[in-house]
Write an enzyme that holds these catalytic residues in place. Structure first.
Site, mmCIF file in Angstrom:
data_model
loop_
_atom_site.group_PDB
_atom_site.id
_atom_site.type_symbol
_atom_site.label_atom_id
_atom_site.label_comp_id
_atom_site.label_asym_id
_atom_site.label_seq_id
_atom_site.Cartn_x
_atom_site.Cartn_y
_atom_site.Cartn_z
ATOM 1 N N ARG A 232 8.475 -1.223 -6.472
ATOM 2 C CA ARG A 232 7.614 -2.372 -6.199
ATOM 3 C C ARG A 232 8.467 -3.628 -6.245
ATOM 4 O O ARG A 232 9.288 -3.816 -7.151
ATOM 5 C CB ARG A 232 6.477 -2.471 -7.226
ATOM 6 C CG ARG A 232 5.645 -1.213 -7.367
ATOM 7 C CD ARG A 232 4.873 -0.880 -6.115
ATOM 8 N NE ARG A 232 3.704 -1.723 -5.940
ATOM 9 C CZ ARG A 232 2.937 -1.699 -4.858
ATOM 10 N NH1 ARG A 232 3.241 -0.892 -3.853
ATOM 11 N NH2 ARG A 232 1.876 -2.476 -4.764
ATOM 12 N N GLU A 261 6.660 -9.962 1.333
ATOM 13 C CA GLU A 261 6.979 -9.111 2.483
ATOM 14 C C GLU A 261 6.161 -9.541 3.699
ATOM 15 O O GLU A 261 4.937 -9.603 3.624
ATOM 16 C CB GLU A 261 6.703 -7.643 2.154
ATOM 17 C CG GLU A 261 7.595 -7.093 1.038
ATOM 18 C CD GLU A 261 7.304 -5.632 0.716
ATOM 19 O OE1 GLU A 261 6.388 -5.039 1.345
ATOM 20 O OE2 GLU A 261 7.980 -5.072 -0.156
ATOM 21 N N HIS A 280 10.461 -1.935 3.612
ATOM 22 C CA HIS A 280 9.426 -1.146 2.922
ATOM 23 C C HIS A 280 9.167 0.156 3.686
ATOM 24 O O HIS A 280 8.040 0.528 3.982
ATOM 25 C CB HIS A 280 8.128 -1.959 2.798
ATOM 26 C CG HIS A 280 7.257 -1.496 1.674
ATOM 27 N ND1 HIS A 280 6.521 -2.363 0.900
ATOM 28 C CD2 HIS A 280 6.993 -0.242 1.188
ATOM 29 C CE1 HIS A 280 5.838 -1.672 -0.012
ATOM 30 N NE2 HIS A 280 6.112 -0.387 0.145
#
Length: 317
Positions: A232, A261, A280
């Site tokens: 995370r 993000e 990601h």
């Protein structure tokens, strides 16, 4: 039931529809970014499928009919779990859809840092064919690997990578001794950072772990250590990481997740020669995406049929 997909990056919801509409439920698609968006889209909804949209207390309070939130993914830090408990709203997730993919990505990032693959590639593309330009490389057998969090993904990562290292240490306050992976020495978080030449993070994001890896822990690392985060983004303080890179305390960092993000285009980490950043993507394979979407929807169907979703984070009523 009325099931609202608050947000999703997928061009089609055919997989979700194949689970939900076949079971007789209505599926509605939205594209929410804010709590207000969720409230507007989910009026009258019995259940939500959530990717990134926030579900704070104000959303739960504004949607009294809502009984279940199913998250596309493992982490549920975007949902106010305490508020869900108070209101009796079930919260569920998909904990096991991309274990192999994330572990593979973490190991790939770790090895790329240790061998400075991006640095060598950059030099070759610039017309310079000289193995010394990528800097000094160290033999992994002389190094110590540290795994922070040894659940499904963390355990698989250290089990795959540890044979290359001289020693492996681990930290996980929630894992009992009888489930501890063999060959990994159990230690404290501070001691792990003080001894590890390479650290890989595999923790959930909670109030206790937010910003966990900051200046204090980074200062404990042996000079030139590397850090990998596929867990995370909020676990790591990016300013502290940048400072550790500049000082040489960190020899390299690989991040698949970031606090913001996508990151701002002018983020210094994106320009740093010893930072490896991916979008990601660690969880992703075609099969993992299909499994994720199917299981997130199946949580709703199982709850409607049996009164309990498959993968529970918060017990509802």
């Amino acid at each position: 039931m009325r099931v609202v997909v608050t947000d999703a990056e997928y061009t089609s919801l055919d997989i979700e529809a194949g689970v939900l509409t076949v079971a007789g439920h209505e599926l509605v698609r939205a594209q929410c970014r804010t709590p207000q968006d969720v409230i507007a889209a989910a009026r009258g909804a019995d259940a939500l499928l959530v990717q990134y949209a926030p579900v704070p207390a104000e959303v739960l309070e504004a949607l009294p009919q809502l009984r279940l939130v199913s998250r596309y993914g493992v982490g549920v830090d975007g949902v106010d779990l305490d508020a869900a408990r108070v209101r009796g709203v079930w919260v569920c997730h998909v904990p096991d859809y991309g274990t192999t993919e994330v572990a593979l990505h973490a190991v790939a990032m770790l090895l790329a840092l240790l061998r400075n693959l991006t640095g060598h590639d950059r030099e070759v593309r610039a017309g310079r064919w000289d193995y010394t330009l990528g800097g000094e490389l160290r033999r992994p057998g002389d190094l110590t690997l540290g795994g922070v969090g040894l659940g499904r993904i963390g355990r698989m990562t250290v089990e795959r990578a540890a044979p290359w290292f001289g020693a492996c240490v681990g930290y996980d306050p929630h894992l009992p001794d009888d489930a501890w992976p063999p060959g990994v020495e159990r230690t404290s978080l501070a001691d792990l950072f003080a001894r590890s030449d390479a650290v890989t993070l595999h923790l959930p994001l909670t109030e206790e772990t937010r910003g966990l890896v900051g200046a204090d822990l980074l200062a404990r690392l042996p000079r030139g250590a590397v850090l990998v985060n596929t867990a995370r983004g909020g676990l790591v303080d990016p300013d502290a990481v940048l400072a550790a890179l500049e000082s040489g305390r960190l020899g390299g960092v690989a991040l698949d997740v970031l606090p913001e993000e996508p990151p701002p285009p002018d983020s210094p980490l994106l320009r740093h020669p010893r930072a490896l950043v991916t979008p990601h993507v660690a969880w992703y394979s075609r099969q993992a995406e299909e499994e994720l979407r199917r299981k997130a929807a199946q949580n709703v169907v199982d709850w409607a049929r049996t009164g309990r979703p498959t993968h529970v984070v918060v017990e509802g009523r």
